[in-house]
Design an enzyme around this catalytic site. Structure first.
Site, PDB file in Angstrom:
ATOM      1  N   ASP A 174      33.203  97.671 115.840  1.00 15.18           N
ATOM      2  CA  ASP A 174      34.070  96.606 115.318  1.00 15.18           C
ATOM      3  C   ASP A 174      35.230  96.424 116.292  1.00 15.18           C
ATOM      4  OD1 ASP A 174      35.033  99.201 114.492  1.00 15.18           O
ATOM      5  OD2 ASP A 174      36.496  98.191 113.216  1.00 15.18           O
ATOM      6  N   GLU A 213      36.221 101.093 112.196  1.00 19.12           N
ATOM      7  CA  GLU A 213      37.206 102.034 112.748  1.00 19.12           C
ATOM      8  C   GLU A 213      38.590 101.418 112.836  1.00 19.12           C
ATOM      9  OE1 GLU A 213      39.608 104.108 115.870  1.00 19.12           O
ATOM     10  OE2 GLU A 213      39.009 102.038 115.751  1.00 19.12           O
TER      11      GLU A 213
HETATM   12 ZN   LIG Z   1      38.679 102.220 119.197  1.00 11.15          ZN
END
Ligand SMILES: [Zn+2]
Length: 437
Positions: free
Chosen positions: A77, A141
């Site tokens: 992401d 994340e």
């Molecule tokens: Zn990262």
């Protein structure tokens, strides 16, 4: 090979996997498109490895002869680009002038793709690992990892996975980020600071702004913010930061003499360190007021003012001790609420064989660099895996300049083809070495 690697990363960049704290604001189709891309691009992995999905995050299990395993983390992401001045399309995946340009090339699609390439390549060579290899690829994340890393870590715990060491993104080979460095430093993150958000709220009585009291909630909040900025927590030398500066000292010219004695000379040395935001972050808990909200009409006295304080907590302190600190600084009148609670991480020991092995891998790929311990001020998925191993290393196999570091989460993020080659080479070697012993 370089051509293939660059093309893979370019294709990955073109799928805009923007994560959001609110999952409903993410485009599920885009994430699925990325997963389909991986499956199509890495057919051997999808044929030979077990693939488990946790939302849009994926865990690969490459079974070896042994139960004991190795875990490598990455995420696909990315953060938004709004308000940034890019000189190329952030999701164009342009390859030019020896670079792949675009959002995620350094953080962290580069690692994600090169890791896939390394595994696919080893599978094509019919490589069989002794140990079991786990690859955990997060899809959230950048927004905390609750849907990905947290679930995958819980699953690994539940199945009793015996993880020896963990490798995640983090430090890199820095060529000029440390002023005065005479050699490139490979920064191996042993710990990360706690990233916690506090919400401050002040309330007032409201009313018409034509007959105002001398101060209102916004003005009072401004004074509190000023207090926060003018009263940073005390400087402190932690063992990780001491080890880092001591390891760098022999290659730091004249200032190395001071840094080599940092423990004894900390009262003096710290005066230099706090002068730059980068080194300041190594020696204290930091506060940054990142959001402010108050008032909703030009002619109404605000009944409420709010501010968000992002704190990065140094090892040895805690969310609670920082809360106490804020309370003492700001007084009783303000409401303080913890809206994100992240304690500082544990510290990976570095006088170990595990650190030594990683050092050898880094030197094998990057040649004459000085491998040094490092404290990360940013947060990564690694902290969610702390229950699985005490040997957690945060290192991205990439050579970075100051300019590269500044481009992360910002404009014109790009990775050189040379770096792509090195990253691929590193992951392949690391997987081979680590899976054998
Ligand atoms: Zn990262």
């Amino acid at each position: 090979m370089t051509q293939r690697l660059a093309e893979s990363l370019s294709l990955a960049v073109q799928i805009p996997t923007l994560s959001h704290a609110d999952p409903d604001k993410e485009d599920r189709k885009v994430f699925q498109e990325f997963l389909d891309f991986l499956e199509e691009r890495y057919p051997k992995m999808y044929e030979k490895l077990e693939v488990k999905r946790f939302g849009d995050s994926i865990l690969y299990i490459w079974r070896g002869k042994k139960e004991e395993g190795e875990l490598i983390l990455a995420h696909y992401d990315v953060v938004p680009h709004e308000g940034q001045e890019w000189s190329a399309d952030p999701f164009g995946g342009e390859i030019s002038d020896g670079y792949v340009i675009g959002r995620g090339t350094l953080d962290d699609k580069g690692n994600c793709i090169l890791l896939h390439e390394a595994v696919e390549s080893l599978l094509r060579e019919k490589f069989k690992p002794e140990k079991t290899i786990y690859l955990a690829i997060g899809a959230d994340e950048e927004v905390g990892g609750r849907r990905g890393a947290v679930q995958m870590a819980a699953y690994l715990k539940e199945i009793g996975a015996q993880i020896h060491t963990i490798l995640d993104e983090g430090g890199a080979v820095s060529v000029d980020a440390i002023k005065g460095g005479e050699k490139p430093f490979a920064l191996i993150g042993l710990a990360e600071k706690g990233a916690t958000n506090f919400k401050l709220t002040l309330r007032g009585s409201g009313g018409h702004s034509s007959m105002p009291p001398p101060s209102n909630a916004i003005g009072r909040m401004a004074k509190l913010i000023q207090k926060i900025e003018e009263n940073p927590p005390k400087v402190r030398l932690t063992p990780t930061v001491q080890a880092m500066f001591e390891a760098m000292a022999p290659f730091m010219g004249s200032q190395g003499k001071l840094l080599g004695k940092i423990r004894k000379l900390f009262p003096i040395v710290s005066k230099f360190l706090v002068a730059s935001p980068t080194t300041n972050a190594f020696v204290r808990t930091t506060f940054c007021v990142t959001m402010i909200d108050g008032g909703n009409a030009p002619n109404v006295i605000p009944a409420k003012a709010e501010a968000i304080v992002n704190a990065r907590i140094l090892q040895g302190e805690s969310v609670e001790s920082v809360m106490t600190y804020l309370r003492k600084q700001l007084g009783e009148e303000v409401e303080i609420e913890v809206i994100l609670h992240e304690e500082p991480s544990r510290v990976t020991p570095h006088d170990t064989q595990e650190f030594q092995l990683l050092k050898e891998s880094v030197e094998y790929t990057f040649g004459d660099v000085e491998v040094v311990p490092y404290l990360m001020s940013g947060a990564s998925d690694a902290r969610h895996y702390q229950a699985l191993s005490e040997h957690i290393f945060r290192f991205s196999p990439v050579v970075m300049t100051k300019e590269d570091i500044a481009s992360i989460h910002s404009a014109d993020e790009k990775i050189s083809l040379d770096n792509i080659d090195k990253g691929f080479f590193f992951f392949k070697d690391y997987l081979k070495q680590r899976s054998m012993r």
